[in-house]
Scaffold this motif. Structure first.
Motif, PDB file in Angstrom:
ATOM      1  N   SER A  66    -127.750 -50.459  13.182  1.00  0.00           N
ATOM      2  CA  SER A  66    -128.520 -51.633  13.625  1.00  0.00           C
ATOM      3  C   SER A  66    -127.653 -52.880  13.776  1.00  0.00           C
ATOM      4  CB  SER A  66    -129.612 -51.959  12.607  1.00  0.00           C
ATOM      5  OG  SER A  66    -130.252 -50.821  12.174  1.00  0.00           O
ATOM      6  N   GLY A  67    -126.745 -53.098  12.815  1.00  0.00           N
ATOM      7  CA  GLY A  67    -125.908 -54.300  12.868  1.00  0.00           C
ATOM      8  C   GLY A  67    -125.008 -54.292  14.091  1.00  0.00           C
ATOM      9  N   ALA A  68    -124.405 -53.141  14.362  1.00  0.00           N
ATOM     10  CA  ALA A  68    -123.521 -53.034  15.524  1.00  0.00           C
ATOM     11  C   ALA A  68    -124.330 -53.166  16.812  1.00  0.00           C
ATOM     12  CB  ALA A  68    -122.783 -51.698  15.494  1.00  0.00           C
ATOM     13  N   ILE A  69    -125.544 -52.625  16.801  1.00  0.00           N
ATOM     14  CA  ILE A  69    -126.384 -52.692  18.006  1.00  0.00           C
ATOM     15  C   ILE A  69    -126.762 -54.143  18.303  1.00  0.00           C
ATOM     16  CG2 ILE A  69    -128.629 -52.036  18.990  1.00  0.00           C
ATOM     17  CD1 ILE A  69    -128.384 -49.394  17.305  1.00  0.00           C
ATOM     18  N   ILE A  70    -127.174 -54.861  17.271  1.00  0.00           N
ATOM     19  CA  ILE A  70    -127.576 -56.262  17.493  1.00  0.00           C
ATOM     20  C   ILE A  70    -126.360 -57.093  17.903  1.00  0.00           C
ATOM     21  CG2 ILE A  70    -128.387 -58.349  16.300  1.00  0.00           C
ATOM     22  CD1 ILE A  70    -130.744 -56.792  15.444  1.00  0.00           C
ATOM     23  N   ASP A  71    -125.240 -56.864  17.261  1.00  0.00           N
ATOM     24  CA  ASP A  71    -124.010 -57.575  17.620  1.00  0.00           C
ATOM     25  C   ASP A  71    -123.675 -57.317  19.101  1.00  0.00           C
ATOM     26  OD1 ASP A  71    -121.695 -59.003  17.452  1.00  0.00           O
ATOM     27  OD2 ASP A  71    -120.607 -57.554  16.227  1.00  0.00           O
ATOM     28  N   TYR A  72    -123.759 -56.046  19.489  1.00  0.00           N
ATOM     29  CA  TYR A  72    -123.449 -55.679  20.878  1.00  0.00           C
ATOM     30  C   TYR A  72    -124.426 -56.343  21.855  1.00  0.00           C
ATOM     31  CZ  TYR A  72    -123.375 -52.871  25.138  1.00  0.00           C
ATOM     32  OH  TYR A  72    -123.337 -52.478  26.457  1.00  0.00           O
ATOM     33  N   LEU A  73    -125.713 -56.211  21.570  1.00  0.00           N
ATOM     34  CA  LEU A  73    -126.723 -56.748  22.506  1.00  0.00           C
ATOM     35  C   LEU A  73    -126.606 -58.261  22.647  1.00  0.00           C
ATOM     36  CD1 LEU A  73    -129.878 -54.660  21.472  1.00  0.00           C
ATOM     37  CD2 LEU A  73    -128.530 -54.423  23.576  1.00  0.00           C
ATOM     38  N   VAL A  74    -126.416 -58.934  21.510  1.00  0.00           N
ATOM     39  CA  VAL A  74    -126.310 -60.400  21.565  1.00  0.00           C
ATOM     40  C   VAL A  74    -125.031 -60.797  22.298  1.00  0.00           C
ATOM     41  CG1 VAL A  74    -125.943 -62.458  20.148  1.00  0.00           C
ATOM     42  CG2 VAL A  74    -127.766 -60.855  19.560  1.00  0.00           C
ATOM     43  N   SER A  75    -123.913 -60.129  21.981  1.00  0.00           N
ATOM     44  CA  SER A  75    -122.643 -60.483  22.634  1.00  0.00           C
ATOM     45  C   SER A  75    -122.735 -60.267  24.137  1.00  0.00           C
ATOM     46  CB  SER A  75    -121.489 -59.626  22.109  1.00  0.00           C
ATOM     47  OG  SER A  75    -121.402 -59.731  20.732  1.00  0.00           O
ATOM     48  N   ARG A  76    -123.363 -59.155  24.515  1.00  0.00           N
ATOM     49  CA  ARG A  76    -123.376 -58.822  25.945  1.00  0.00           C
ATOM     50  C   ARG A  76    -124.445 -59.566  26.730  1.00  0.00           C
ATOM     51  NH1 ARG A  76    -122.908 -53.161  29.241  1.00  0.00           N
ATOM     52  NH2 ARG A  76    -122.971 -54.209  31.257  1.00  0.00           N
ATOM     53  N   TYR A  77    -125.620 -59.772  26.107  1.00  0.00           N
ATOM     54  CA  TYR A  77    -126.742 -60.297  26.890  1.00  0.00           C
ATOM     55  C   TYR A  77    -127.265 -61.662  26.427  1.00  0.00           C
ATOM     56  CZ  TYR A  77    -126.879 -55.491  28.598  1.00  0.00           C
ATOM     57  OH  TYR A  77    -126.538 -54.276  29.142  1.00  0.00           O
ATOM     58  N   GLY A  78    -126.764 -62.159  25.287  1.00  0.00           N
ATOM     59  CA  GLY A  78    -127.358 -63.426  24.833  1.00  0.00           C
ATOM     60  C   GLY A  78    -126.462 -64.252  23.946  1.00  0.00           C
ATOM     61  N   ALA A  79    -125.148 -64.162  24.199  1.00  0.00           N
ATOM     62  CA  ALA A  79    -124.199 -64.817  23.293  1.00  0.00           C
ATOM     63  C   ALA A  79    -124.427 -66.323  23.196  1.00  0.00           C
ATOM     64  CB  ALA A  79    -122.774 -64.531  23.742  1.00  0.00           C
ATOM     65  N   ASP A  80    -124.874 -66.943  24.295  1.00  0.00           N
ATOM     66  CA  ASP A  80    -125.049 -68.402  24.256  1.00  0.00           C
ATOM     67  C   ASP A  80    -126.321 -68.801  23.527  1.00  0.00           C
ATOM     68  OD1 ASP A  80    -122.790 -68.538  25.755  1.00  0.00           O
ATOM     69  OD2 ASP A  80    -123.845 -68.717  27.680  1.00  0.00           O
ATOM     70  N   THR A  81    -127.215 -67.853  23.372  1.00  0.00           N
ATOM     71  CA  THR A  81    -128.536 -68.183  22.835  1.00  0.00           C
ATOM     72  C   THR A  81    -128.738 -67.721  21.398  1.00  0.00           C
ATOM     73  OG1 THR A  81    -129.293 -67.723  25.079  1.00  0.00           O
ATOM     74  CG2 THR A  81    -130.998 -68.079  23.420  1.00  0.00           C
ATOM     75  N   PHE A  82    -128.307 -66.488  21.112  1.00  0.00           N
ATOM     76  CA  PHE A  82    -128.680 -65.881  19.831  1.00  0.00           C
ATOM     77  C   PHE A  82    -127.517 -65.716  18.848  1.00  0.00           C
ATOM     78  CE2 PHE A  82    -132.068 -64.527  22.750  1.00  0.00           C
ATOM     79  CZ  PHE A  82    -133.161 -65.002  22.044  1.00  0.00           C
ATOM     80  N   ALA A  83    -126.409 -66.420  19.101  1.00  0.00           N
ATOM     81  CA  ALA A  83    -125.285 -66.424  18.153  1.00  0.00           C
ATOM     82  C   ALA A  83    -124.552 -67.751  18.283  1.00  0.00           C
ATOM     83  CB  ALA A  83    -124.327 -65.277  18.453  1.00  0.00           C
ATOM     84  N   PRO A  84    -123.970 -68.246  17.198  1.00  0.00           N
ATOM     85  CA  PRO A  84    -123.159 -69.457  17.307  1.00  0.00           C
ATOM     86  C   PRO A  84    -121.917 -69.177  18.170  1.00  0.00           C
ATOM     87  CG  PRO A  84    -123.670 -68.942  15.010  1.00  0.00           C
ATOM     88  CD  PRO A  84    -124.057 -67.740  15.823  1.00  0.00           C
ATOM     89  N   PRO A  85    -121.307 -70.213  18.736  1.00  0.00           N
ATOM     90  CA  PRO A  85    -120.140 -69.989  19.588  1.00  0.00           C
ATOM     91  C   PRO A  85    -119.039 -69.194  18.870  1.00  0.00           C
ATOM     92  CG  PRO A  85    -120.836 -72.295  19.633  1.00  0.00           C
ATOM     93  CD  PRO A  85    -121.668 -71.624  18.593  1.00  0.00           C
TER      94      PRO A  85
END
Ligand SMILES: N[C@@H](CCC(=O)N[C@@H](CS)C(=O)NCC(=O)O)C(=O)O
Length: 208
Positions: A66-85
């Motif tokens: 799950s952690g790797a999946i969320i990291d991947y999805l956020v990095s690929r599809y929502g890095a500006d929104t769902f993770a700090p820079p």
């Protein structure tokens, strides 16, 4: 398109939630636990040799955990929104919370669940797991005393990932002793994407 291999009553609901937050197109392939053994069906081993969920496929890439999946999805599809820079202290703290969910918080939860299934909570492991769970909940409650989300004002993948343990504990023993954590959980579970994930989890749960 992304495919999510989803097991009923599992950690996979978080991945539905994250996909809904991101607004990306995906398809869900549903699997049901064996009602007696609680194990996933053998069919899931075709995609993950451990036979566990969640698993996603994206452009031929298969990712478990799950952690790797969320990291991947956020990095690929929502890095500006769902993770700090990236490459900031805030991002390092975000990664710490990502690892905390499965690396630290999940262990006492699973131990307590298995002990309750065996009706044998009064053993060394029961006391150990209860103490560790108290530490986990106290840490999260203190962290959230002056914050809207784990990362402050920004709702991130870390909130989605950590929700599993807090939601399960909320459902069994309640979170009255952890008022800031309790308010936080009410806040994040009210998000439309969380509600959608809950509805889809129910829809694909043949046991419900
Ligand atoms: N650390 C993994 C845990 C995966 C896991 O154990 N999933 C459980 C459901 S919550 C599962 O698939 N269990 C079925 C089985 O063990 O047969 C993750 O976060 O993805």
């Amino acid at each position: 398109m992304i495919t999510l291999h989803h097991l009923n009553q599992s950690r996979s609901k978080r991945i539905i939630w994250m996909l809904e937050e991101l607004g990306v197109e995906y398809q869900l392939v549903a699997y049901q636990r064996d009602k007696v053994t609680r194990r996933a069906p053998e069919a899931l081993r075709a995609i993950n040799p451990l036979g566990r969920s969640p698993v996603i496929e994206d452009d031929g890439l298969v990712i478990c955990e799950s952690g790797a999946i969320i990291d991947y999805l956020v990095s690929r599809y929502g890095a500006d929104t769902f993770a700090p820079p990236a490459n900031t202290p805030a991002h390092a703290r975000y990664v710490q919370w990502l690892h905390f969910a499965e690396g630290t918080a999940a262990f006492p939860l699973i131990a307590l669940y298995l002990l309750s299934a065996d009706n044998s909570q009064k053993c060394f492991l029961g006391g150990f797991a209860r103490e560790q769970m108290t530490d986990v909940l106290t840490l999260a409650n203190n962290e959230l005393a002056d914050k809207t989300y784990l990362m402050g004002d920004q709702f991130t993948g870390a909130d989605v990932l950590n929700s599993f343990v807090f939601e399960k504990i909320g459902g069994t023993q309640g979170l009255d002793e952890y008022p800031d954590l309790e308010k936080y959980m009410q806040r994040i579970l009210a998000r439309p994407a969380a509600q959608k994930a809950e509805a889809l989890e129910r829809k694909h749960d043949a046991e419900a």
